[in-house]
Design a protein around this motif. Structure first.
Motif, PDB file in Angstrom:
ATOM      1  N   VAL A  62       0.836  -1.205   0.000  1.00 36.67           N
ATOM      2  CA  VAL A  62       0.000   0.000   0.000  1.00 36.67           C
ATOM      3  C   VAL A  62       0.869   1.252   0.000  1.00 36.67           C
ATOM      4  O   VAL A  62       0.612   2.211  -0.732  1.00 36.67           O
ATOM      5  N   GLU A  63       1.904   1.237   0.834  1.00 34.54           N
ATOM      6  CA  GLU A  63       2.794   2.398   0.909  1.00 34.54           C
ATOM      7  C   GLU A  63       3.497   2.634  -0.426  1.00 34.54           C
ATOM      8  O   GLU A  63       3.675   3.792  -0.857  1.00 34.54           O
ATOM      9  N   GLU A  64       3.885   1.569  -1.086  1.00 37.27           N
ATOM     10  CA  GLU A  64       4.542   1.702  -2.389  1.00 37.27           C
ATOM     11  C   GLU A  64       3.562   2.234  -3.443  1.00 37.27           C
ATOM     12  O   GLU A  64       3.912   3.101  -4.245  1.00 37.27           O
ATOM     13  N   GLN A  65       2.336   1.710  -3.405  1.00 38.11           N
ATOM     14  CA  GLN A  65       1.334   2.171  -4.364  1.00 38.11           C
ATOM     15  C   GLN A  65       0.891   3.592  -4.065  1.00 38.11           C
ATOM     16  O   GLN A  65       0.553   4.359  -4.994  1.00 38.11           O
ATOM     17  N   ILE A  97      -0.382   9.362  -5.450  1.00 39.00           N
ATOM     18  CA  ILE A  97      -0.404  10.792  -5.157  1.00 39.00           C
ATOM     19  C   ILE A  97      -0.384  11.658  -6.428  1.00 39.00           C
ATOM     20  O   ILE A  97      -1.178  12.606  -6.548  1.00 39.00           O
ATOM     21  N   PRO A  98       0.499  11.378  -7.405  1.00 37.70           N
ATOM     22  CA  PRO A  98       0.482  12.216  -8.618  1.00 37.70           C
ATOM     23  C   PRO A  98      -0.869  12.191  -9.333  1.00 37.70           C
ATOM     24  O   PRO A  98      -1.323  13.225  -9.839  1.00 37.70           O
ATOM     25  N   ALA A  99      -1.505  11.003  -9.368  1.00 39.40           N
ATOM     26  CA  ALA A  99      -2.812  10.905 -10.015  1.00 39.40           C
ATOM     27  C   ALA A  99      -3.848  11.722  -9.255  1.00 39.40           C
ATOM     28  O   ALA A  99      -4.683  12.413  -9.853  1.00 39.40           O
ATOM     29  N   ILE A 124      -4.863  -0.375  -4.349  1.00 38.65           N
ATOM     30  CA  ILE A 124      -4.844  -0.366  -2.890  1.00 38.65           C
ATOM     31  C   ILE A 124      -6.052  -1.116  -2.339  1.00 38.65           C
ATOM     32  O   ILE A 124      -5.956  -1.809  -1.309  1.00 38.65           O
ATOM     33  N   GLN A 125      -7.181  -1.017  -3.026  1.00 36.69           N
ATOM     34  CA  GLN A 125      -8.377  -1.731  -2.575  1.00 36.69           C
ATOM     35  C   GLN A 125      -8.138  -3.243  -2.562  1.00 36.69           C
ATOM     36  O   GLN A 125      -8.615  -3.946  -1.655  1.00 36.69           O
TER      37      GLN A 125
END
Length: 295
Positions: free
Chosen positions: A176-179, A184-186, A273-274
């Motif tokens: 999740v942290e990596e994704q 964030i940019p999106a 993430i879901q």
């Protein structure tokens, strides 16, 4: 060390011409629930047995079964008063002869045995009773010890499973942290387009703009949730390693873990993430299910 609520122990002790087999079985239960199947002669000892089980087994549905077998011949508790019965027989025969009646010996004996004080009741031997109870108590204590050993072995297996589940959740949190870094940019791009659209509106309201901006920032930011979830996972493992670890406390921590996972899922607004959230929930359900079997 964890102890499971599922356990079994049996023991057989032979002494003083008696063999005692005790079986103790424990299952899941929210509270301590004790059921005893004991011989009638020891019914007055049930409270003492319950106290012993409560002290050593703590929690769960507990069943105790006792089986007693005499290994040596024993004297009956009631004997015939032979001198008195003999006197009754003689008197009955004389009476029958005097009345010129013919009576069989078996009928005379049966009638004599029905007369007062024809039987003698031996008083209970307190020393023998104490010895019998000591044998029963030894069997029960050994069965309880073996049941606790069983619970500890099963608890060690559960501890390994908990560590595995927490490790999987921790791995998914790392995903999740990596994704989140890519998310964030999106999110920023969507917010920028929304702001440009808002600025192009003739009815642009500065206050409304600031409110919307704060709303979106709070809605999409999961930084705090990630930190809290990581802390909860660490705390779960710390408690698991202590002597005071118990099912209720671990269940409370798992509830806090679930809150953070749910919040991450609702705020992330990201399909990848879901999927990680669903996998974390799956592992968490396993934890909750297993904590119900921990003392």
């Amino acid at each position: 060390m964890l102890k499971s609520m599922t356990g079994f122990g049996n023991a057989t002790v032979e002494a003083n011409g008696m063999s005692v087999t005790a079986e103790v079985k424990t299952l899941n239960s929210k509270f301590l629930d004790i059921y005893c199947r004991i011989p009638r002669q020891f019914s007055d000892k049930e409270i003492e047995l319950r106290s012993l089980l409560t002290q050593h087994l703590e929690r769960g549905k507990v069943e105790l079964a006792l089986n007693l077998t005499r290994t040596q011949a024993v004297r009956p508790g009631v004997t015939i008063n032979r001198p008195l019965v003999g006197a009754y027989v003689s008197d009955l025969k004389e009476t029958a002869n005097g009345l010129l009646m013919s009576v069989s010996d078996s009928d005379v004996l049966q009638l004599a045995l029905q007369q007062p004080n024809a039987y003698l009741t031996e008083s209970a031997d307190p020393t023998a009773d104490a010895d019998d109870w000591a044998t029963v108590l030894a069997a029960v204590q050994e069965a309880v010890r073996r049941c606790n050993d069983f619970r500890q072995q099963d608890g060690a297996v559960l501890e390994g499973k908990f560590q595995e589940y927490i490790r999987t959740i921790s791995d998914r949190l790392a995903d999740v942290e990596e994704q989140d870094v890519r998310r964030i940019p999106a999110v920023r791009e969507r917010m920028r387009n929304a702001v440009l659209e808002l600025l192009g509106n003739e009815n642009f309201d500065q206050n409304r703009f600031e409110q919307e901006l704060v709303y979106y920032i709070e809605k999409f930011d999961i930084s705090e949730e990630k930190v809290r979830l990581r802390n909860h996972l660490t705390y779960f493992l710390e408690v698991l390693a202590t002597e005071e670890a118990n099912g209720k406390k671990l269940n409370f921590i798992s509830q806090e873990i679930g809150r953070e996972i749910n919040t991450i899922g609702s705020k992330a607004n990201d399909a990848t993430i879901q999927r990680f959230v669903v996998q974390m929930k799956d592992e968490l359900e396993k934890i909750k299910e297993q904590t119900m079997n921990v003392i």
